[in-house]
Write an enzyme that holds these catalytic residues in place. Structure first.
Site, mmCIF file in Angstrom:
data_model
loop_
_atom_site.group_PDB
_atom_site.id
_atom_site.type_symbol
_atom_site.label_atom_id
_atom_site.label_comp_id
_atom_site.label_asym_id
_atom_site.label_seq_id
_atom_site.Cartn_x
_atom_site.Cartn_y
_atom_site.Cartn_z
ATOM 1 N N ARG A 58 -3.656 1.679 10.741
ATOM 2 C CA ARG A 58 -4.434 1.272 11.913
ATOM 3 C C ARG A 58 -4.374 2.395 12.941
ATOM 4 O O ARG A 58 -3.308 3.009 13.156
ATOM 5 C CB ARG A 58 -3.868 -0.007 12.532
ATOM 6 N N HIS A 93 -13.240 4.139 8.476
ATOM 7 C CA HIS A 93 -12.480 2.943 8.063
ATOM 8 C C HIS A 93 -13.009 2.381 6.729
ATOM 9 O O HIS A 93 -13.503 1.261 6.668
ATOM 10 C CB HIS A 93 -12.518 1.866 9.162
ATOM 11 N N ILE A 94 -12.879 3.202 5.688
ATOM 12 C CA ILE A 94 -13.384 2.809 4.360
ATOM 13 C C ILE A 94 -12.252 2.626 3.347
ATOM 14 O O ILE A 94 -12.479 2.687 2.135
ATOM 15 C CB ILE A 94 -14.415 3.834 3.831
ATOM 16 N N GLU A 140 -11.778 2.051 17.608
ATOM 17 C CA GLU A 140 -12.907 1.982 16.675
ATOM 18 C C GLU A 140 -14.029 1.129 17.232
ATOM 19 O O GLU A 140 -13.750 0.103 17.847
ATOM 20 C CB GLU A 140 -12.436 1.335 15.361
ATOM 21 N N ILE A 143 0.843 -1.212 0.000
ATOM 22 C CA ILE A 143 0.000 0.000 0.000
ATOM 23 C C ILE A 143 0.875 1.258 0.000
ATOM 24 O O ILE A 143 0.640 2.185 -0.779
ATOM 25 C CB ILE A 143 -0.995 -0.022 1.189
HETATM 26 C C1 GLV Z 1 -8.451 -2.811 6.227
HETATM 27 O O1 GLV Z 1 -8.192 -2.019 7.079
HETATM 28 C C2 GLV Z 1 -7.737 -4.019 6.030
HETATM 29 O O2 GLV Z 1 -6.828 -4.317 6.811
HETATM 30 O O3 GLV Z 1 -8.060 -4.757 5.084
#
Ligand code: GLV
Length: 320
Positions: free
Chosen positions: A239, A286-287, A268, A158
């Site tokens: 996170r 958290h999208i 959360e 990512i």
């Molecule tokens: C989302 O936060 C994931 O870890 O897939």
């Protein structure tokens, strides 16, 4: 032969259900609400497998309370919600889903970065409140992104996708991760390594794209925020607990940094109340992986690995 019994803790895209239903006897939490640990334990009593969410805590207590459980598939790339050691001891195969959500999460990181830099959410609220009476030379001024320094904390799939998407903004891109990349890889990606204090001190935008573990917990607290530029922004799509949220609220209130954009939170779904009161913050629930494409593929991959784990097939993404 009896089909393995599996439990799905939330309603997932149909593509995943089809895969599960071909080989398993499936029960779904049709209410589609977060289950408490006690409810989850109850629902897993006679189940061989579970397809769970990142918000389900698969800890030692749960594992030891579900005697039939043989496989747990996490509908997420991050798996800090699973006690992997306890699962291993109980001979439970745990899996996650990498890759399919990489671009979606990197895109949200950029959406947040741009939203906080150009005050998009504030501007939207301003307009809806009927305050747009005239164009103004100093109205809602934000900051350029072009030509600035981007610092990426956590440089796996990512983080690297976030770096690639900076193409066009002519940014200097630095990263920080546990293991420095080879010079050749750094060259290919157009990035350079900085240690954490250096990255904090020199970046205009800092994105957190790291997993949560004992090394990253509260990696950003008062001391680290104080190293950052007063004009800098921090964006977290990794996170929540990687940032000390209380320390962040203080830093934002005191003008230690310019702003924050957060998709993940320390506790959360609760959000530190101080964050809700600030204008220099953008908040999303958290999208990160919530594009249709990514969520469909997540469901498919999580389902197929659960089936593989329960039927002696080849498990693609076991976590260890
Ligand atoms: C989302 O936060 C994931 O870890 O897939």
């Amino acid at each position: 032969m009896n089909k393995p019994k599996v439990y799905v803790s939330r309603v997932i895209p149909e593509a995943g259900m089809t895969i599960l239903e071909e080989s398993c006897d499936v029960t779904v939490n049709e209410k589609d609400e977060q289950l408490s640990k006690a409810e989850l334990i109850k629902n897993l009593q006679d189940k061989d497998g579970a397809l769970v969410m990142l918000s389900d805590k698969i800890d030692r207590e749960l594992i030891e309370s579900c005697p039939n459980l043989k496989a747990v598939s996490n509908l997420a790339v991050g798996y800090n919600n699973i006690d992997v050691e306890a699962a291993k001891e109980a001979d439970i195969i745990a899996t996650n889903v990498p890759e399919v959500l990489t671009e979606a999460t990197a895109e949200l990181t950029w959406a947040l970065l741009m939203a906080i830099a150009r005050r998009i959410v504030e501007a939207d609220k301003f307009l809806r409140a009927g305050k747009f009476n005239s164009w103004g030379p100093k109205l809602l001024m934000g900051n350029d992104i072009y030509g600035k320094n981007l610092g990426i904390i956590g440089f796996g799939d990512i983080g690297q996708a976030v770096a690639r998407k900076a193409a066009g903004f002519d940014m200097e891109i630095a990263y920080n991760k546990r293991n420095k990349l080879s010079i050749a890889t750094e060259k290919r990606l157009g990035v350079k390594y900085k240690n954490l204090p250096q990255l904090l001190a020199e970046s205009d935008f800092i994105t957190i794209n790291a997993p949560l573990n004992s090394e990253t917990y509260h990696m950003i607290g008062t001391e680290e925020l104080e190293i950052m530029k007063e004009t800098a922004y921090i964006i977290n799509t990794g996170r929540g607990p990687i940032i000390d949220e209380k320390a962040l609220v203080e830093a934002l209130k005191e003008g230690v940094i310019a702003g924050a954009a957060l998709d993940v939170f320390e506790n959360e779904p609760e959000v530190e109340p101080g964050l809700l009161e600030l204008d220099n913050v953008v908040l999303t629930p958290h999208i990160g992986s919530a594009s249709r494409e990514a969520r469909y593929e997540l469901a498919e991959k999580a389902a197929s690995d659960l089936v593989a784990a329960l039927t002696g097939g080849e498990v693609e993404n076991p976590v260890t």
